[in-house]
Design a protein around this motif. Structure first.
Motif, PDB file in Angstrom:
ATOM      1  N   PRO A  12       0.809  -1.221   0.000  1.00  0.00           N
ATOM      2  CA  PRO A  12       0.000   0.000   0.000  1.00  0.00           C
ATOM      3  C   PRO A  12       0.846   1.277   0.000  1.00  0.00           C
ATOM      4  O   PRO A  12       0.397   2.326  -0.431  1.00  0.00           O
ATOM      5  N   ASP A  13       2.099   1.159   0.474  1.00  0.00           N
ATOM      6  CA  ASP A  13       2.991   2.320   0.534  1.00  0.00           C
ATOM      7  C   ASP A  13       3.813   2.515  -0.735  1.00  0.00           C
ATOM      8  O   ASP A  13       4.606   3.435  -0.814  1.00  0.00           O
ATOM      9  N   GLY A  14       3.674   1.649  -1.717  1.00  0.00           N
ATOM     10  CA  GLY A  14       4.410   1.785  -2.960  1.00  0.00           C
ATOM     11  C   GLY A  14       5.275   0.574  -3.259  1.00  0.00           C
ATOM     12  O   GLY A  14       5.288  -0.407  -2.527  1.00  0.00           O
ATOM     13  N   ALA A  15       6.018   0.646  -4.346  1.00  0.00           N
ATOM     14  CA  ALA A  15       6.843  -0.464  -4.809  1.00  0.00           C
ATOM     15  C   ALA A  15       8.174  -0.516  -4.073  1.00  0.00           C
ATOM     16  O   ALA A  15       8.657   0.498  -3.558  1.00  0.00           O
ATOM     17  N   PHE A  16       8.752  -1.708  -4.024  1.00  0.00           N
ATOM     18  CA  PHE A  16      10.093  -1.885  -3.479  1.00  0.00           C
ATOM     19  C   PHE A  16      10.793  -2.947  -4.299  1.00  0.00           C
ATOM     20  O   PHE A  16      10.162  -3.836  -4.847  1.00  0.00           O
ATOM     21  N   GLU A  17      12.105  -2.833  -4.408  1.00  0.00           N
ATOM     22  CA  GLU A  17      12.889  -3.815  -5.143  1.00  0.00           C
ATOM     23  C   GLU A  17      13.365  -4.897  -4.206  1.00  0.00           C
ATOM     24  O   GLU A  17      13.667  -4.633  -3.041  1.00  0.00           O
ATOM     25  N   CYS A  18      13.425  -6.124  -4.738  1.00  0.00           N
ATOM     26  CA  CYS A  18      13.910  -7.244  -3.937  1.00  0.00           C
ATOM     27  C   CYS A  18      14.557  -8.277  -4.844  1.00  0.00           C
ATOM     28  O   CYS A  18      14.409  -8.228  -6.057  1.00  0.00           O
ATOM     29  N   ILE A  19      15.260  -9.189  -4.218  1.00  0.00           N
ATOM     30  CA  ILE A  19      15.849 -10.334  -4.904  1.00  0.00           C
ATOM     31  C   ILE A  19      15.135 -11.572  -4.381  1.00  0.00           C
ATOM     32  O   ILE A  19      15.018 -11.753  -3.162  1.00  0.00           O
ATOM     33  N   VAL A  20      14.652 -12.416  -5.280  1.00  0.00           N
ATOM     34  CA  VAL A  20      13.989 -13.655  -4.879  1.00  0.00           C
ATOM     35  C   VAL A  20      15.071 -14.689  -4.585  1.00  0.00           C
ATOM     36  O   VAL A  20      15.852 -15.048  -5.466  1.00  0.00           O
ATOM     37  N   GLN A  31       2.796  -8.876   8.083  1.00  0.00           N
ATOM     38  CA  GLN A  31       1.360  -8.864   7.818  1.00  0.00           C
ATOM     39  C   GLN A  31       0.948  -7.800   6.812  1.00  0.00           C
ATOM     40  O   GLN A  31      -0.208  -7.397   6.760  1.00  0.00           O
ATOM     41  N   THR A  32       1.875  -7.332   6.020  1.00  0.00           N
ATOM     42  CA  THR A  32       1.572  -6.365   4.977  1.00  0.00           C
ATOM     43  C   THR A  32       1.091  -7.093   3.735  1.00  0.00           C
ATOM     44  O   THR A  32       1.662  -8.087   3.334  1.00  0.00           O
ATOM     45  N   GLU A  33       0.023  -6.585   3.136  1.00  0.00           N
ATOM     46  CA  GLU A  33      -0.427  -7.116   1.853  1.00  0.00           C
ATOM     47  C   GLU A  33       0.448  -6.504   0.776  1.00  0.00           C
ATOM     48  O   GLU A  33       0.779  -5.323   0.824  1.00  0.00           O
ATOM     49  N   ALA A  34       0.823  -7.324  -0.214  1.00  0.00           N
ATOM     50  CA  ALA A  34       1.695  -6.837  -1.280  1.00  0.00           C
ATOM     51  C   ALA A  34       1.437  -7.634  -2.545  1.00  0.00           C
ATOM     52  O   ALA A  34       0.699  -8.625  -2.542  1.00  0.00           O
ATOM     53  N   ALA A  35       2.061  -7.200  -3.611  1.00  0.00           N
ATOM     54  CA  ALA A  35       2.040  -7.928  -4.880  1.00  0.00           C
ATOM     55  C   ALA A  35       3.489  -8.152  -5.278  1.00  0.00           C
ATOM     56  O   ALA A  35       4.306  -7.228  -5.217  1.00  0.00           O
ATOM     57  N   LEU A  40       1.829 -11.734  -8.455  1.00  0.00           N
ATOM     58  CA  LEU A  40       1.068 -12.584  -7.542  1.00  0.00           C
ATOM     59  C   LEU A  40       0.803 -11.843  -6.242  1.00  0.00           C
ATOM     60  O   LEU A  40       1.689 -11.171  -5.707  1.00  0.00           O
ATOM     61  N   ALA A  41      -0.414 -11.971  -5.723  1.00  0.00           N
ATOM     62  CA  ALA A  41      -0.763 -11.373  -4.438  1.00  0.00           C
ATOM     63  C   ALA A  41      -0.112 -12.177  -3.318  1.00  0.00           C
ATOM     64  O   ALA A  41      -0.138 -13.413  -3.334  1.00  0.00           O
ATOM     65  N   VAL A  42       0.492 -11.474  -2.350  1.00  0.00           N
ATOM     66  CA  VAL A  42       1.187 -12.135  -1.244  1.00  0.00           C
ATOM     67  C   VAL A  42       0.879 -11.424   0.067  1.00  0.00           C
ATOM     68  O   VAL A  42       0.441 -10.272   0.079  1.00  0.00           O
ATOM     69  N   ASP A  43       1.139 -12.113   1.164  1.00  0.00           N
ATOM     70  CA  ASP A  43       1.125 -11.540   2.503  1.00  0.00           C
ATOM     71  C   ASP A  43       2.511 -11.729   3.099  1.00  0.00           C
ATOM     72  O   ASP A  43       3.086 -12.820   3.000  1.00  0.00           O
ATOM     73  N   ALA A 101      -2.887 -17.191  -3.640  1.00  0.00           N
ATOM     74  CA  ALA A 101      -3.489 -18.181  -4.531  1.00  0.00           C
ATOM     75  C   ALA A 101      -3.239 -19.589  -3.988  1.00  0.00           C
ATOM     76  O   ALA A 101      -2.311 -19.816  -3.206  1.00  0.00           O
ATOM     77  N   ALA A 102      -4.058 -20.523  -4.411  1.00  0.00           N
ATOM     78  CA  ALA A 102      -3.915 -21.921  -4.000  1.00  0.00           C
ATOM     79  C   ALA A 102      -2.580 -22.487  -4.481  1.00  0.00           C
ATOM     80  O   ALA A 102      -2.106 -22.127  -5.566  1.00  0.00           O
ATOM     81  N   PRO A 103      -1.960 -23.368  -3.679  1.00  0.00           N
ATOM     82  CA  PRO A 103      -0.675 -23.960  -4.078  1.00  0.00           C
ATOM     83  C   PRO A 103      -0.715 -24.617  -5.460  1.00  0.00           C
ATOM     84  O   PRO A 103       0.261 -24.550  -6.208  1.00  0.00           O
TER      85      PRO A 103
END
Length: 75
Positions: free
Chosen positions: A2-10, A29-33, A42-45, A60-62
């Motif tokens: 909700p606060d904006g995009a962030f970069e990450c490495i998977v 517990q932040t909702e993110a994509a 993908l939607a994630v928590d 989403a379902a496994p």
């Protein structure tokens, strides 16, 4: 997030979630994509965060995630 995009490495990904490395914390517990290049978004928590690492759970379902990951990854 909700606060904006962030970069990450998977660091790893499974049918239930992913482990990420990031530069700044976003909080549990932040909702993110999570956008995974050719796999799409993908939607994630956020379920945990320690130092510069974070764990997210896919909403989403496994079975759906397994199909997306399997179809999107070239081995």
């Amino acid at each position: 997030t909700p606060d904006g995009a962030f970069e990450c490495i998977v660091l790893n990904v499974s049918r239930s979630g992913a482990q990420l490395r990031l530069k700044s914390p976003i909080g549990p517990q932040t909702e993110a994509a999570l956008t995974l290049g050719s796999l799409g978004t993908l939607a994630v928590d956020v379920v945990w965060q320690r130092s510069d690492k974070m764990g997210v759970r896919f909403r989403a379902a496994p079975e759906e995630i397994a199909q997306i990951i399997g179809d999107g990854l070239s081995l």
